[in-house]
Design a protein around this motif. Structure first.
Motif, mmCIF file in Angstrom:
data_model
loop_
_atom_site.group_PDB
_atom_site.id
_atom_site.type_symbol
_atom_site.label_atom_id
_atom_site.label_comp_id
_atom_site.label_asym_id
_atom_site.label_seq_id
_atom_site.Cartn_x
_atom_site.Cartn_y
_atom_site.Cartn_z
ATOM 1 N N PRO A 119 -14.060 16.826 6.558
ATOM 2 C CA PRO A 119 -13.004 16.284 7.417
ATOM 3 C C PRO A 119 -12.412 14.994 6.854
ATOM 4 C CG PRO A 119 -15.130 16.198 8.535
ATOM 5 C CD PRO A 119 -15.348 16.888 7.234
ATOM 6 N N LEU A 120 -13.198 14.235 6.091
ATOM 7 C CA LEU A 120 -12.677 12.991 5.521
ATOM 8 C C LEU A 120 -11.649 13.280 4.433
ATOM 9 C CD1 LEU A 120 -15.906 10.801 5.365
ATOM 10 C CD2 LEU A 120 -14.222 11.031 7.206
ATOM 11 N N LYS A 121 -11.901 14.281 3.602
ATOM 12 C CA LYS A 121 -10.918 14.660 2.580
ATOM 13 C C LYS A 121 -9.669 15.241 3.232
ATOM 14 C CE LYS A 121 -14.135 15.317 -1.188
ATOM 15 N NZ LYS A 121 -14.769 16.259 -2.111
ATOM 16 N N LEU A 122 -9.863 15.940 4.329
ATOM 17 C CA LEU A 122 -8.735 16.527 5.042
ATOM 18 C C LEU A 122 -7.813 15.436 5.590
ATOM 19 C CD1 LEU A 122 -7.614 19.298 5.807
ATOM 20 C CD2 LEU A 122 -8.957 19.168 7.901
ATOM 21 N N VAL A 123 -8.371 14.434 6.261
ATOM 22 C CA VAL A 123 -7.516 13.375 6.805
ATOM 23 C C VAL A 123 -6.895 12.541 5.695
ATOM 24 C CG1 VAL A 123 -8.602 13.264 9.069
ATOM 25 C CG2 VAL A 123 -9.386 11.728 7.291
ATOM 26 N N GLU A 124 -7.607 12.378 4.583
ATOM 27 C CA GLU A 124 -7.018 11.686 3.430
ATOM 28 C C GLU A 124 -5.769 12.416 2.953
ATOM 29 O OE1 GLU A 124 -9.996 11.361 0.390
ATOM 30 O OE2 GLU A 124 -10.837 9.526 1.236
ATOM 31 N N ALA A 125 -5.825 13.752 2.916
ATOM 32 C CA ALA A 125 -4.683 14.550 2.469
ATOM 33 C C ALA A 125 -3.457 14.322 3.351
ATOM 34 C CB ALA A 125 -5.043 16.034 2.438
ATOM 35 N N TYR A 126 -3.681 14.022 4.616
ATOM 36 C CA TYR A 126 -2.579 13.767 5.545
ATOM 37 C C TYR A 126 -2.265 12.276 5.673
ATOM 38 C CZ TYR A 126 -2.553 18.641 6.979
ATOM 39 O OH TYR A 126 -2.440 20.007 6.993
ATOM 40 N N GLY A 127 -2.981 11.431 4.949
ATOM 41 C CA GLY A 127 -2.731 9.993 4.992
ATOM 42 C C GLY A 127 -3.185 9.325 6.277
ATOM 43 N N VAL A 128 -4.175 9.906 6.941
ATOM 44 C CA VAL A 128 -4.682 9.346 8.195
ATOM 45 C C VAL A 128 -5.843 8.408 7.891
ATOM 46 C CG1 VAL A 128 -5.777 9.900 10.408
ATOM 47 C CG2 VAL A 128 -3.969 11.379 9.506
ATOM 48 N N PRO A 129 -5.765 7.146 8.330
ATOM 49 C CA PRO A 129 -6.887 6.225 8.117
ATOM 50 C C PRO A 129 -8.119 6.682 8.897
ATOM 51 C CG PRO A 129 -4.927 5.043 8.900
ATOM 52 C CD PRO A 129 -4.645 6.500 9.011
ATOM 53 N N TYR A 130 -9.300 6.401 8.344
ATOM 54 C CA TYR A 130 -10.529 6.829 9.012
ATOM 55 C C TYR A 130 -11.646 5.840 8.750
ATOM 56 C CZ TYR A 130 -12.082 8.321 4.400
ATOM 57 O OH TYR A 130 -12.439 8.329 3.073
ATOM 58 N N ARG A 131 -12.664 5.958 9.554
ATOM 59 C CA ARG A 131 -13.925 5.233 9.381
ATOM 60 C C ARG A 131 -15.060 6.223 9.560
ATOM 61 N NH1 ARG A 131 -11.166 1.858 7.508
ATOM 62 N NH2 ARG A 131 -11.050 -0.331 8.001
ATOM 63 N N THR A 152 -2.243 7.007 14.379
ATOM 64 C CA THR A 152 -3.368 7.933 14.497
ATOM 65 C C THR A 152 -4.446 7.583 13.488
ATOM 66 O OG1 THR A 152 -2.001 9.686 15.393
ATOM 67 C CG2 THR A 152 -4.033 10.355 14.287
ATOM 68 N N VAL A 153 -5.687 7.531 13.972
ATOM 69 C CA VAL A 153 -6.851 7.248 13.124
ATOM 70 C C VAL A 153 -7.989 8.179 13.532
ATOM 71 C CG1 VAL A 153 -6.221 4.812 12.815
ATOM 72 C CG2 VAL A 153 -7.768 5.457 14.659
ATOM 73 N N MET A 154 -8.993 8.274 12.674
ATOM 74 C CA MET A 154 -10.156 9.093 12.999
ATOM 75 C C MET A 154 -11.434 8.310 12.728
ATOM 76 S SD MET A 154 -11.355 12.848 11.626
ATOM 77 C CE MET A 154 -12.193 12.300 10.139
ATOM 78 N N ILE A 155 -12.375 8.444 13.643
ATOM 79 C CA ILE A 155 -13.724 7.899 13.481
ATOM 80 C C ILE A 155 -14.664 9.090 13.447
ATOM 81 C CG2 ILE A 155 -15.553 6.500 14.503
ATOM 82 C CD1 ILE A 155 -13.307 4.917 15.945
ATOM 83 N N ARG A 156 -15.407 9.225 12.362
ATOM 84 C CA ARG A 156 -16.339 10.355 12.217
ATOM 85 C C ARG A 156 -17.763 9.876 12.458
ATOM 86 N NH1 ARG A 156 -18.300 13.039 6.706
ATOM 87 N NH2 ARG A 156 -19.142 14.994 7.482
ATOM 88 N N ILE A 157 -18.438 10.582 13.358
ATOM 89 C CA ILE A 157 -19.833 10.305 13.668
ATOM 90 C C ILE A 157 -20.616 11.578 13.352
ATOM 91 C CG2 ILE A 157 -21.479 9.669 15.476
ATOM 92 C CD1 ILE A 157 -18.943 8.577 17.019
#
Length: 176
Positions: A119-131, A152-157
């Motif tokens: 999921p982290l590579k996926l959001v990177e592909a869309y330019g979405v910041p994440y933690r 829009t941002v994503m936090i992955r747990i």
């Protein structure tokens, strides 16, 4: 701030209703049950954030993966969605159900469906910041970071569904 919350089908809704107590009624909540329970989760969350402003989406990894085209909304400057991704290796809800007649191997193959997609590579592909939250103590800082960004941002747990179920049982035993 009592932001509206959208809860993905299955575990997030069950946990919210079970463990939030009366506080679960203190804010506007949205839920969604697509054809298979999870199709369209991300798209609905994005649409709600366009309409309602900042919104929190709590979702599992399989529900998020089932709607990857929803990331296309992230290019819209008006989306302000905080996605809290509970990555438990897929389909953790099925470990909570009492399915005695299905062998353990069948549960993995038919229901939990662990995926190789990052999921982290996926959001990177869309330019979405994440933690990535590595421990519970990091969650508060990640949420503060998410609130500080107006997009829009994503936090992955990452969790393990077997351990999640044990925690649920222990918490319920303490209150009953």
């Amino acid at each position: 701030t009592k932001l509206p919350v959208m809860l993905s089908a299955s575990s997030p809704i069950r946990d919210w209703m079970t463990f939030a107590g009366s506080a679960c009624f203190d804010r506007r909540c949205f839920g969604f049950r697509g054809a298979s329970g999870i199709d369209g989760t991300l798209s609905l969350g994005m649409g709600l954030s366009i309409e309602k402003g900042q919104l929190v989406l709590i979702t599992g990894d399989i529900a998020l993966l089932h709607d990857t085209n929803g990331w296309l909304f992230s290019k819209n400057q008006f989306t302000n969605l905080i996605i809290i991704l509970i990555d438990n290796g897929g389909g953790g809800i099925f470990r909570q159900l009492k399915i005695d007649e299905i062998s353990q191997g069948d549960i993995e193959k038919l229901f939990t469906m662990p995926q190789e997609v990052s999921p982290l590579k996926l959001v990177e592909a869309y330019g979405v910041p994440y933690r990535q939250v590595l421990c519970l103590e990091d969650l508060e800082k990640a949420i503060e970071w998410a609130f500080s960004i107006s997009r829009t941002v994503m936090i992955r747990i990452c969790t393990k569904s077997c351990e999640d179920n044990e925690l649920r049982k222990n918490l319920l035993d303490q209150v009953i």
